[in-house]
Design a protein around this motif. Structure first.
Motif, PDB file in Angstrom:
ATOM      1  N   ASP A 195     -43.313 -24.180  29.556  1.00  0.00           N
ATOM      2  CA  ASP A 195     -44.482 -23.295  29.477  1.00  0.00           C
ATOM      3  C   ASP A 195     -45.769 -23.945  29.986  1.00  0.00           C
ATOM      4  O   ASP A 195     -46.774 -23.266  30.148  1.00  0.00           O
ATOM      5  N   VAL A 196     -45.761 -25.250  30.208  1.00  0.00           N
ATOM      6  CA  VAL A 196     -46.974 -25.961  30.623  1.00  0.00           C
ATOM      7  C   VAL A 196     -46.676 -26.761  31.884  1.00  0.00           C
ATOM      8  O   VAL A 196     -45.740 -27.553  31.916  1.00  0.00           O
ATOM      9  N   LYS A 197     -47.489 -26.538  32.910  1.00  0.00           N
ATOM     10  CA  LYS A 197     -47.331 -27.267  34.174  1.00  0.00           C
ATOM     11  C   LYS A 197     -48.644 -27.950  34.526  1.00  0.00           C
ATOM     12  O   LYS A 197     -49.724 -27.403  34.313  1.00  0.00           O
ATOM     13  N   TYR A 232     -54.039 -27.948  33.296  1.00  0.00           N
ATOM     14  CA  TYR A 232     -52.751 -27.516  32.735  1.00  0.00           C
ATOM     15  C   TYR A 232     -52.646 -25.996  32.872  1.00  0.00           C
ATOM     16  O   TYR A 232     -53.498 -25.267  32.386  1.00  0.00           O
ATOM     17  N   GLN A 233     -51.578 -25.542  33.536  1.00  0.00           N
ATOM     18  CA  GLN A 233     -51.353 -24.115  33.692  1.00  0.00           C
ATOM     19  C   GLN A 233     -50.287 -23.683  32.692  1.00  0.00           C
ATOM     20  O   GLN A 233     -49.189 -24.223  32.653  1.00  0.00           O
ATOM     21  N   LEU A 234     -50.655 -22.683  31.885  1.00  0.00           N
ATOM     22  CA  LEU A 234     -49.743 -22.182  30.868  1.00  0.00           C
ATOM     23  C   LEU A 234     -48.908 -21.039  31.428  1.00  0.00           C
ATOM     24  O   LEU A 234     -49.215 -20.474  32.476  1.00  0.00           O
ATOM     25  N   TYR A 276     -58.490 -30.330  33.046  1.00  0.00           N
ATOM     26  CA  TYR A 276     -58.208 -31.602  32.373  1.00  0.00           C
ATOM     27  C   TYR A 276     -59.411 -32.091  31.555  1.00  0.00           C
ATOM     28  O   TYR A 276     -59.246 -32.749  30.542  1.00  0.00           O
ATOM     29  N   SER A 277     -60.615 -31.761  31.984  1.00  0.00           N
ATOM     30  CA  SER A 277     -61.820 -32.227  31.294  1.00  0.00           C
ATOM     31  C   SER A 277     -62.248 -31.307  30.145  1.00  0.00           C
ATOM     32  O   SER A 277     -63.224 -31.589  29.458  1.00  0.00           O
ATOM     33  N   ASP A 278     -61.520 -30.230  29.916  1.00  0.00           N
ATOM     34  CA  ASP A 278     -61.876 -29.240  28.902  1.00  0.00           C
ATOM     35  C   ASP A 278     -61.744 -29.837  27.497  1.00  0.00           C
ATOM     36  O   ASP A 278     -60.777 -30.539  27.197  1.00  0.00           O
ATOM     37  N   PHE A 338     -57.103 -21.550  22.147  1.00  0.00           N
ATOM     38  CA  PHE A 338     -58.107 -22.305  21.405  1.00  0.00           C
ATOM     39  C   PHE A 338     -57.994 -23.787  21.760  1.00  0.00           C
ATOM     40  O   PHE A 338     -59.000 -24.461  21.941  1.00  0.00           O
ATOM     41  N   CYS A 339     -56.764 -24.295  21.833  1.00  0.00           N
ATOM     42  CA  CYS A 339     -56.511 -25.700  22.124  1.00  0.00           C
ATOM     43  C   CYS A 339     -55.136 -25.852  22.775  1.00  0.00           C
ATOM     44  O   CYS A 339     -54.269 -24.993  22.621  1.00  0.00           O
ATOM     45  N   LEU A 340     -54.994 -26.968  23.470  1.00  0.00           N
ATOM     46  CA  LEU A 340     -53.682 -27.355  24.008  1.00  0.00           C
ATOM     47  C   LEU A 340     -53.482 -28.816  23.664  1.00  0.00           C
ATOM     48  O   LEU A 340     -54.283 -29.687  24.041  1.00  0.00           O
ATOM     49  N   TYR A 341     -52.447 -29.096  22.904  1.00  0.00           N
ATOM     50  CA  TYR A 341     -52.087 -30.483  22.558  1.00  0.00           C
ATOM     51  C   TYR A 341     -51.129 -30.984  23.624  1.00  0.00           C
ATOM     52  O   TYR A 341     -50.104 -30.361  23.899  1.00  0.00           O
ATOM     53  N   VAL A 342     -51.491 -32.129  24.217  1.00  0.00           N
ATOM     54  CA  VAL A 342     -50.746 -32.680  25.341  1.00  0.00           C
ATOM     55  C   VAL A 342     -50.155 -34.030  24.938  1.00  0.00           C
ATOM     56  O   VAL A 342     -50.886 -34.896  24.427  1.00  0.00           O
TER      57      VAL A 342
END
Length: 121
Positions: A66-68, A74-76, A84-86, A112-116
């Protein structure tokens, strides 16, 4: 001669009880309009999502597919790109991506957020 009148005890207690009830109802009405504090919940591995990302139901472990990573961020799977700087990008504390969307709806176009995860995992 001046007559004095006494208010019966049962009547005065009822009056105080009415005031207490009125104060309680006013407090409940006020609380209904105040924002509730955000409450975070845990990932499947047991670490806590940030309260700024999750109100107890917004975050979930996302399938890796789901994440590229693109040159823009990062594209969901929904097409949303998070640069990346978000500030919504957070470090995952396990080897998985975790998305936080309103109500945990994977189809939502807003995160709201993306945990990487770390790349070296």
């Amino acid at each position: 001669m001046m007559k004095t009148y006494r208010v019966p005890a049962a009547h005065s207690n009822g009056r105080r009880g009415g005031l207490r009830l009125l104060r309680l109802l006013a407090a409940i009405a006020l609380a209904a309009f105040l924002p509730a504090p955000a409450i975070a919940h845990q990932s499947p591995k047991g670490w806590q999502y940030d309260s700024s990302c999750c109100s107890g139901m917004d975050c979930y472990q996302a399938p890796t597919s789901d994440v590229k990573e693109t040159k823009y961020g990062y594209q969901l799977s929904t097409g949303e790109v998070i640069p990346y700087s978000d500030s919504r990008i957070k470090r995952s504390r396990d080897e998985f991506f975790h998305e936080c969307k309103p109500g945990g709806d994977a189809k939502s176009q807003h995160s709201f957020c993306l945990y990487v995860p770390d790349h070296d995992m």
